[in-house]
Write an enzyme that holds these catalytic residues in place. Structure first.
Site, PDB file in Angstrom:
ATOM      1  N   GLU A   1      -8.284  -2.611  31.631  1.00 44.62           N
ATOM      2  CA  GLU A   1      -7.160  -2.331  30.896  1.00 44.62           C
ATOM      3  C   GLU A   1      -7.203  -1.394  29.656  1.00 44.62           C
ATOM      4  O   GLU A   1      -6.356  -0.666  29.173  1.00 44.62           O
ATOM      5  CB  GLU A   1      -6.830  -3.858  30.020  1.00 44.62           C
ATOM      6  CG  GLU A   1      -5.188  -3.826  29.337  1.00 44.62           C
ATOM      7  CD  GLU A   1      -5.527  -3.516  27.813  1.00 44.62           C
ATOM      8  OE1 GLU A   1      -4.476  -3.039  27.358  1.00 44.62           O
ATOM      9  OE2 GLU A   1      -6.349  -3.412  27.314  1.00 44.62           O
ATOM     10  N   GLU A   2      -8.203  -1.208  29.068  1.00 46.09           N
ATOM     11  CA  GLU A   2      -8.637  -0.476  27.691  1.00 46.09           C
ATOM     12  C   GLU A   2      -8.606   0.928  28.310  1.00 46.09           C
ATOM     13  O   GLU A   2      -8.607   1.749  27.526  1.00 46.09           O
ATOM     14  CB  GLU A   2      -9.923  -0.895  27.237  1.00 46.09           C
ATOM     15  CG  GLU A   2     -10.169  -2.228  26.575  1.00 46.09           C
ATOM     16  CD  GLU A   2      -9.362  -2.682  25.425  1.00 46.09           C
ATOM     17  OE1 GLU A   2      -8.451  -1.577  24.851  1.00 46.09           O
ATOM     18  OE2 GLU A   2      -9.572  -3.385  24.763  1.00 46.09           O
TER      19      GLU A   2
ATOM     20  N   HIS B   1      -8.329  -9.682  30.047  1.00 41.23           N
ATOM     21  CA  HIS B   1      -9.005  -8.693  30.595  1.00 41.23           C
ATOM     22  C   HIS B   1     -10.497  -8.897  29.977  1.00 41.23           C
ATOM     23  O   HIS B   1     -10.755  -9.246  28.854  1.00 41.23           O
ATOM     24  CB  HIS B   1      -8.539  -7.210  30.329  1.00 41.23           C
ATOM     25  CG  HIS B   1      -8.445  -6.816  28.930  1.00 41.23           C
ATOM     26  ND1 HIS B   1      -9.437  -6.250  28.141  1.00 41.23           N
ATOM     27  CD2 HIS B   1      -7.385  -6.911  28.014  1.00 41.23           C
ATOM     28  CE1 HIS B   1      -9.023  -6.061  26.925  1.00 41.23           C
ATOM     29  NE2 HIS B   1      -7.861  -6.522  26.804  1.00 41.23           N
TER      30      HIS B   1
ATOM     31  N   ASP C   1     -10.824  -8.913  21.814  1.00 38.49           N
ATOM     32  CA  ASP C   1      -9.977  -8.307  22.701  1.00 38.49           C
ATOM     33  C   ASP C   1     -10.813  -7.871  23.940  1.00 38.49           C
ATOM     34  O   ASP C   1     -11.687  -6.913  23.963  1.00 38.49           O
ATOM     35  CB  ASP C   1      -9.659  -7.068  21.908  1.00 38.49           C
ATOM     36  CG  ASP C   1      -8.784  -6.012  22.671  1.00 38.49           C
ATOM     37  OD1 ASP C   1      -8.058  -6.514  23.770  1.00 38.49           O
ATOM     38  OD2 ASP C   1      -8.855  -4.864  22.411  1.00 38.49           O
TER      39      ASP C   1
ATOM     40  N   HIS D   1     -11.399  -2.789  18.760  1.00 43.64           N
ATOM     41  CA  HIS D   1     -11.423  -1.362  18.858  1.00 43.64           C
ATOM     42  C   HIS D   1     -12.354  -0.754  17.701  1.00 43.64           C
ATOM     43  O   HIS D   1     -12.698   0.311  17.895  1.00 43.64           O
ATOM     44  CB  HIS D   1     -10.136  -0.619  19.056  1.00 43.64           C
ATOM     45  CG  HIS D   1      -9.321  -1.071  20.299  1.00 43.64           C
ATOM     46  ND1 HIS D   1      -8.369  -0.097  20.698  1.00 43.64           N
ATOM     47  CD2 HIS D   1      -9.184  -2.022  21.027  1.00 43.64           C
ATOM     48  CE1 HIS D   1      -7.815  -0.706  21.765  1.00 43.64           C
ATOM     49  NE2 HIS D   1      -8.393  -1.855  21.995  1.00 43.64           N
TER      50      HIS D   1
ATOM     51  N   ASP E   1     -12.786  -6.188  30.468  1.00 41.73           N
ATOM     52  CA  ASP E   1     -13.315  -4.733  30.269  1.00 41.73           C
ATOM     53  C   ASP E   1     -12.999  -4.629  28.695  1.00 41.73           C
ATOM     54  O   ASP E   1     -12.092  -5.269  28.063  1.00 41.73           O
ATOM     55  CB  ASP E   1     -12.649  -3.783  30.747  1.00 41.73           C
ATOM     56  CG  ASP E   1     -11.078  -3.566  30.489  1.00 41.73           C
ATOM     57  OD1 ASP E   1     -10.418  -4.610  30.460  1.00 41.73           O
ATOM     58  OD2 ASP E   1     -10.910  -2.352  30.258  1.00 41.73           O
TER      59      ASP E   1
END
Length: 451
Positions: free
Chosen positions: A156-157, A90, A123, A423, A92
């Site tokens: 996705e996030e 992903h 990520d 994150h 995003d």
């Protein structure tokens, strides 16, 4: 095609990989268009689409998904009669949160102490580059021996389910013999790992109201019901004294029987402050991979700066509940809602609103694809045996794909080992991990084609 030639090709491509990741990280592709411009996500999507076209992919398309974002799809044909592998990542990313906590700008890939730092570097924009490296290595050493589909998600996030809904409406699009999800990570940098389980999740907004409007705390405080205090009571009821999650009716005693996570290592990885205890009971692996976990993600209430002496009429919180394999996320949501209602004090009015949900996932590790990956990882990581671990996070698409294609094998690998700090501030990717995993994926595709 020898393993050495694949490794040499990937090594020679690493400067290009860094340059491409620099370009991709520069897009502020947070799929929350109240915070970040839609054009940033669209720019990242177009970058991915252009990269796929440059590698010879056909049918490259920007898919408009029901949540208002775009996923990128492409198909690279292999030899006639070959198997089909779907590669997922992903583009995003999470917002950078406190930008002041970043040592270098979050959207500028910066090399420091042997790592490449930037939001999304691990990520999962690094996962996009990993797939490209693996395919380039194969093309330079005899060709790609399977049909390849690539899908790169745009939300996705956010957990808004755009790609899941699109896949359900177009089930033929992502059919494959095996799916490689490039959004997980090694248990430890340098230790080859596939993720065999994922916790699901539910996101719920909790609103508590007690008064028609705020009141002077001196004139009415002590008798007037305080909505913020009521909300705090509700949120506190979701944890036992030791910090274990306590949602009425939700089991919290499962055990993890695979790779264990030593407490000292976990404390270091999580950067727990000295003297602060871990929460919950059982092993660390039990707590983060096999049991539910509630987290209060945010509270709407007056900030300390500028607060007035008032009894609050209303307050709101966003609550996340991680749901382990063996539990149904929809049923867990019902139990969470009922718990909130049952534990709201003073007759306060309470309402809940679910804003996201994903089911947990458990892979079939006895499949031929896992044997092919184990062999590939052993070569890429110089004889180290592939390990199986859980992951506390959620990838809701996994269960959608497993439901749509029950005979398809699903593997989870990726760059999000603990030092990556996904994150969090100062997210960074290990170029060594990117190189080795790209080699492993290339060798996996070769092994799987011959299996």
């Amino acid at each position: 095609m020898s393993s050495n030639s694949v490794a040499e090709t990937v090594a020679s491509l690493m400067p290009r990989a860094k340059a491409e990741l620099t370009e991709l990280v520069a897009f502020k592709s947070v799929a929350d268009f109240d915070q970040y411009p839609r054009s940033e996500s669209e720019g990242a999507a177009n970058w991915v689409a252009d990269a796929l076209r440059a590698e010879g992919f056909q049918d490259v398309a920007l898919l408009d998904t029901p949540d208002g974002t775009q996923s990128v799809y492409g198909f690279l044909p292999g030899p006639e009669g070959a198997k089909t592998v779907l590669l997922y990542a992903h583009y995003d990313v999470q917002p950078p949160l406190d930008e002041a906590a970043w040592v270098s700008p979050p959207f500028e890939l910066t090399e420091r102490d042997g790592r490449w730092y930037g939001r999304g570097s691990a990520d999962c924009k690094g996962g996009v580059v990993m797939h490209l490296l693996a395919l380039r290595a194969l093309k330079a050493n005899g060709g790609v021996p399977v049909h390849v589909k690539v899908i790169v998600e745009g939300s996705e996030e956010q957990g808004t389910g755009g790609l899941q809904a699109y896949a359900e409406e177009h089930p033929e699009l992502l059919t494959a013999d095996t799916i490689v999800i490039g959004d997980a990570g090694n248990f430890r940098a340098g230790l080859p790992t596939v993720t065999s389980t994922l916790r699901g999740m539910t996101l719920v907004r909790v609103q508590v109201d007690t008064l028609e409007g705020n009141l002077h705390s001196g004139q009415f405080g002590g008798a007037a019901p305080d909505a913020l205090a009521a909300l705090i009571r509700v949120l506190d009821s979701l944890r036992a004294e030791d910090g274990s999650t306590t949602v009425d009716g939700l089991a919290d005693d499962a055990e993890w029987d695979g790779l264990q996570y030593e407490e000292a290592a976990f404390r270091q990885d999580a950067k727990v402050l000295e003297g602060v205890e871990l929460i919950g009971t059982g092993t660390v692996a039990d707590r983060i991979w096999a049991r539910p976990a509630v987290t209060v993600l945010g509270i709407d209430c007056p900030p300390v700066v500028g607060a007035t002496p008032s009894v609050q009429a209303g307050a709101r919180a966003l609550v996340s509940l991680r749901v382990p394999p063996g539990m149904d996320a929809a049923e867990a949501t019902k139990l969470l809602d009922a718990h909130v209602v049952a534990h709201t004090p003073w007759g306060a009015r309470v309402s809940t609103e679910q804003i996201g949900e994903g089911q947990p996932f458990r892979a079939d590790t006895s499949s031929p694809a896992y044997a092919s990956m184990a062999e590939a990882m052993s070569v890429a990581y110089e004889g180290q045996e592939m390990q199986y671990a859980g992951m506390g996070g959620s990838i809701p698409l996994c269960n959608t794909l497993a439901s749509l294609y029950p005979r398809t094998e699903i593997l989870l690998i990726g760059l999000s080992e603990p030092e990556a700090q996904i994150h969090a501030a100062n997210e960074g990717v290990s170029p060594d991990e990117l190189e080795r995993l790209s080699i492993a994926e290339a060798l996996f595709l070769r092994n799987y084609a011959a299996s």
